[in-house]
Design a protein around this motif. Sequence first.
Motif, short mmCIF file in Angstrom:
data_model
loop_
_atom_site.label_atom_id
_atom_site.label_comp_id
_atom_site.label_asym_id
_atom_site.label_seq_id
_atom_site.Cartn_x
_atom_site.Cartn_y
_atom_site.Cartn_z
N ILE A 70 9.01 -5.46 5.85
CA ILE A 70 7.65 -5.35 5.31
C ILE A 70 7.06 -6.73 5.08
O ILE A 70 5.92 -7.01 5.46
CB ILE A 70 7.67 -4.53 4.00
CG1 ILE A 70 8.10 -3.09 4.28
CG2 ILE A 70 6.31 -4.56 3.33
CD1 ILE A 70 8.31 -2.25 3.03
N MET A 71 7.84 -7.61 4.44
CA MET A 71 7.35 -8.97 4.16
C MET A 71 7.05 -9.73 5.46
O MET A 71 6.07 -10.45 5.58
CB MET A 71 8.37 -9.75 3.33
CG MET A 71 8.77 -9.07 2.04
SD MET A 71 7.36 -8.69 0.99
CE MET A 71 8.13 -7.58 -0.18
N SER A 72 7.93 -9.56 6.45
CA SER A 72 7.73 -10.25 7.73
C SER A 72 6.46 -9.75 8.41
O SER A 72 5.70 -10.54 8.98
CB SER A 72 8.94 -10.01 8.63
OG SER A 72 8.76 -10.60 9.89
N SER A 120 0.27 1.70 7.87
CA SER A 120 1.38 2.20 7.07
C SER A 120 1.93 1.15 6.10
O SER A 120 2.61 1.50 5.13
CB SER A 120 2.52 2.68 7.99
OG SER A 120 3.00 1.60 8.77
N THR A 121 1.63 -0.12 6.35
CA THR A 121 2.16 -1.20 5.51
C THR A 121 1.09 -1.88 4.66
O THR A 121 1.31 -2.17 3.50
CB THR A 121 2.85 -2.26 6.40
OG1 THR A 121 3.91 -1.64 7.12
CG2 THR A 121 3.40 -3.40 5.57
N ILE A 122 -0.08 -2.12 5.25
CA ILE A 122 -1.13 -2.92 4.60
C ILE A 122 -2.14 -2.00 3.95
O ILE A 122 -2.70 -1.10 4.58
CB ILE A 122 -1.79 -3.85 5.62
CG1 ILE A 122 -0.77 -4.88 6.13
CG2 ILE A 122 -2.98 -4.56 4.99
CD1 ILE A 122 -1.30 -5.79 7.18
N ILE A 199 0.11 -5.20 0.14
CA ILE A 199 1.09 -4.22 0.63
C ILE A 199 0.86 -2.89 -0.09
O ILE A 199 0.65 -2.85 -1.30
CB ILE A 199 2.53 -4.71 0.39
CG1 ILE A 199 2.76 -6.05 1.10
CG2 ILE A 199 3.55 -3.68 0.83
CD1 ILE A 199 4.10 -6.66 0.79
N ARG A 200 0.95 -1.80 0.67
CA ARG A 200 0.82 -0.48 0.05
C ARG A 200 1.96 -0.25 -0.94
O ARG A 200 3.14 -0.35 -0.56
CB ARG A 200 0.85 0.60 1.12
CG ARG A 200 -0.39 0.65 1.99
CD ARG A 200 -0.39 1.89 2.86
NE ARG A 200 -1.59 1.94 3.67
CZ ARG A 200 -2.76 2.39 3.26
NH1 ARG A 200 -2.85 2.85 2.02
NH2 ARG A 200 -3.82 2.40 4.05
N PRO A 201 1.66 0.08 -2.20
CA PRO A 201 2.74 0.33 -3.16
C PRO A 201 3.64 1.48 -2.73
O PRO A 201 4.84 1.48 -3.02
CB PRO A 201 1.96 0.68 -4.45
CG PRO A 201 0.62 0.03 -4.29
CD PRO A 201 0.32 0.11 -2.82
N GLU A 202 3.06 2.46 -2.01
CA GLU A 202 3.88 3.61 -1.62
C GLU A 202 4.97 3.24 -0.63
O GLU A 202 5.93 4.00 -0.44
CB GLU A 202 3.01 4.73 -1.04
CG GLU A 202 2.09 4.30 0.09
CD GLU A 202 0.70 3.94 -0.40
OE1 GLU A 202 -0.27 4.14 0.33
OE2 GLU A 202 0.59 3.44 -1.56
#
Length: 605
Positions: A70-72, A120-122, A199-202
């Motif tokens: 996710i971080m990458s 899905s990530t941002i 980043i999406r908390p979910e």
Amino acid sequence: MTQRVKSYFNRILGIKLRYRMLLVYMIGGALPIILIGMYLVHGMSRILIDQAKNVEVSEMEMVRRQAEEIMSTVSTVTKYFYFDEQLEEISLKRYTDYQDMVRDYRDFTSFLDYGRYYNSTIAWMNLYMKNPTIVENSRFIQVTGEMEEEDWYKSVSRKNGGALWHFHPVPAADYNALSMLRMLKTRKGEEVGVLAVYIRPERFHTLLQDRNCDTFVLLNGETVVVDLGDEIEPEQIKEYVTGGENGQSQKNIFLGNQEYVMTCETIPLIESQDFLQILSFKSYHDILREVGSQTAGSAAIFMVSAVLSITIILLFSHSFSSRVENFRAQMQKAAEGNFQLEEKLGGSDEISDLYDYLGTMIFQIQRLLAEIYRERLHAERLTIQQKDAEFKMLASQINPHFLYNTLETIRMRARKSRQYDIEELVRMLAKIMRSTLQAGSSEVAIQSEAELVEHYLKIQQYRFGERIQYHIHVEEDLKGVFILPLIMQPIVENSIIHGLEGKEGVGTIDIRIAGQDGKTAITIGDDGLGMNTEKLERLRRGLNSYSENGRHIGVSNVHQRVKLKYGDDYGVTIDSVEGSYTKVEILLPGAAELGGKVYAQSNDN
């Protein structure tokens, strides 16, 4: 002493066989088995506790890898905005016209494009700018004096383009989220603004929702990013959180009167000194209860087994050992590379299940090896085709100066003889040969490629006269854009050979190079013979291979080169109606992605 031993031995021999066997079994079998069993049960308890901890470690390692992905992803997205000319213009431009500003906002679609792609990530993206002339919205936010005094803004300014991770409110929502902040600058070092990608908390909740223990995610050991605690409050754990050393740690701690196994994964965040910590707290009492239930069952089974007859054990051990040996032999075959195993091991117990799993695993391995082989074969085929094309191109470049000098001699002779048509024809032929022989992996300007095609068409006009007409139109903004060499001439050549050469009367080739939905489209059409539906479908299927026994190989070659260079989203499409027209479109990336500069008209002398 010897006499005493003989006396005891004689007494044992004097006991009835039934009791003697019982005594021997109790002394030589049952008692040692009971003692060993007690020792093993105790050791098993220790093993199961360690195993439970190791399972927790393994699960946390999996969570760590997913979190790092996710971080990458977020870091990669922020780098897409480096030196973005549209973004720099919005940040540095001093607006006097509101409509001009709205138009620039509308034309800048990168936030929306990347937001949809990484949806899905941002959760959100915005830019903090020092432009007093803008009207801010949730995407473009004006930096105030109060904001400049905040710690996060000072930190990201000092990092000079480096990353800062911060947990704060999302401008377009009513919740907080972990975000990556980065100061964007122009190539001259001017500040564009602070880019924030949230980043999406979910995403974190999805990673951790299946865990059956209290789990927390902390930023820099202080800020709680995710709180999935039922029994534990975040404030209780901060005193046990260590520094930001990369790696994993596990230890037993007491929170109140309850003992927990704390597992911590520390993740250094990309391009910054920040770190993320994922902490799980599993009740030690729950672990002991689970271990106790398992060891109690084991002890019960052991006691029953100790009471059972040795004869029964021998009978079943023989069947068990033989099947284990068969299983071992099949695994040895698989380890040696022989995947032809026996169809069934026999029975329906765990060993049979394991054997079935082995067969399934071997099948998956075979399928994976086949897929890897096919992908490698496809990649090698593309590489071989590329190398073959380069080899043929190099082979055609033997002694090019001799060819150029010969053509120049012919041209000068024609000029002295006042054969100006021949002189012009030889001049254009020399330019075509020079472009063809010098073509390699280096890209050329679109206008240069268009001039090469025009020379080719003029030579064909010498051959066919007024029967062939052509029109070439290149958008001004695309003339200096660089593309692969020799991707238009093979298509034009096919248009003449298969479309216009057999047509009665005048035929026209129309070439247009223009932008199309953010991409570059080269359209080559003719009003020649066209082709029927069957032939058109066969030609379309043959685009991905050199088919048709060499016919239309130029179209297939162009298609393969474009896909190899720019990816599967680009290539050649063909449309045709028999007796009416044929249109070939070469789709390339947009001008910004292709790159280029102002085109300088070539010198024909």
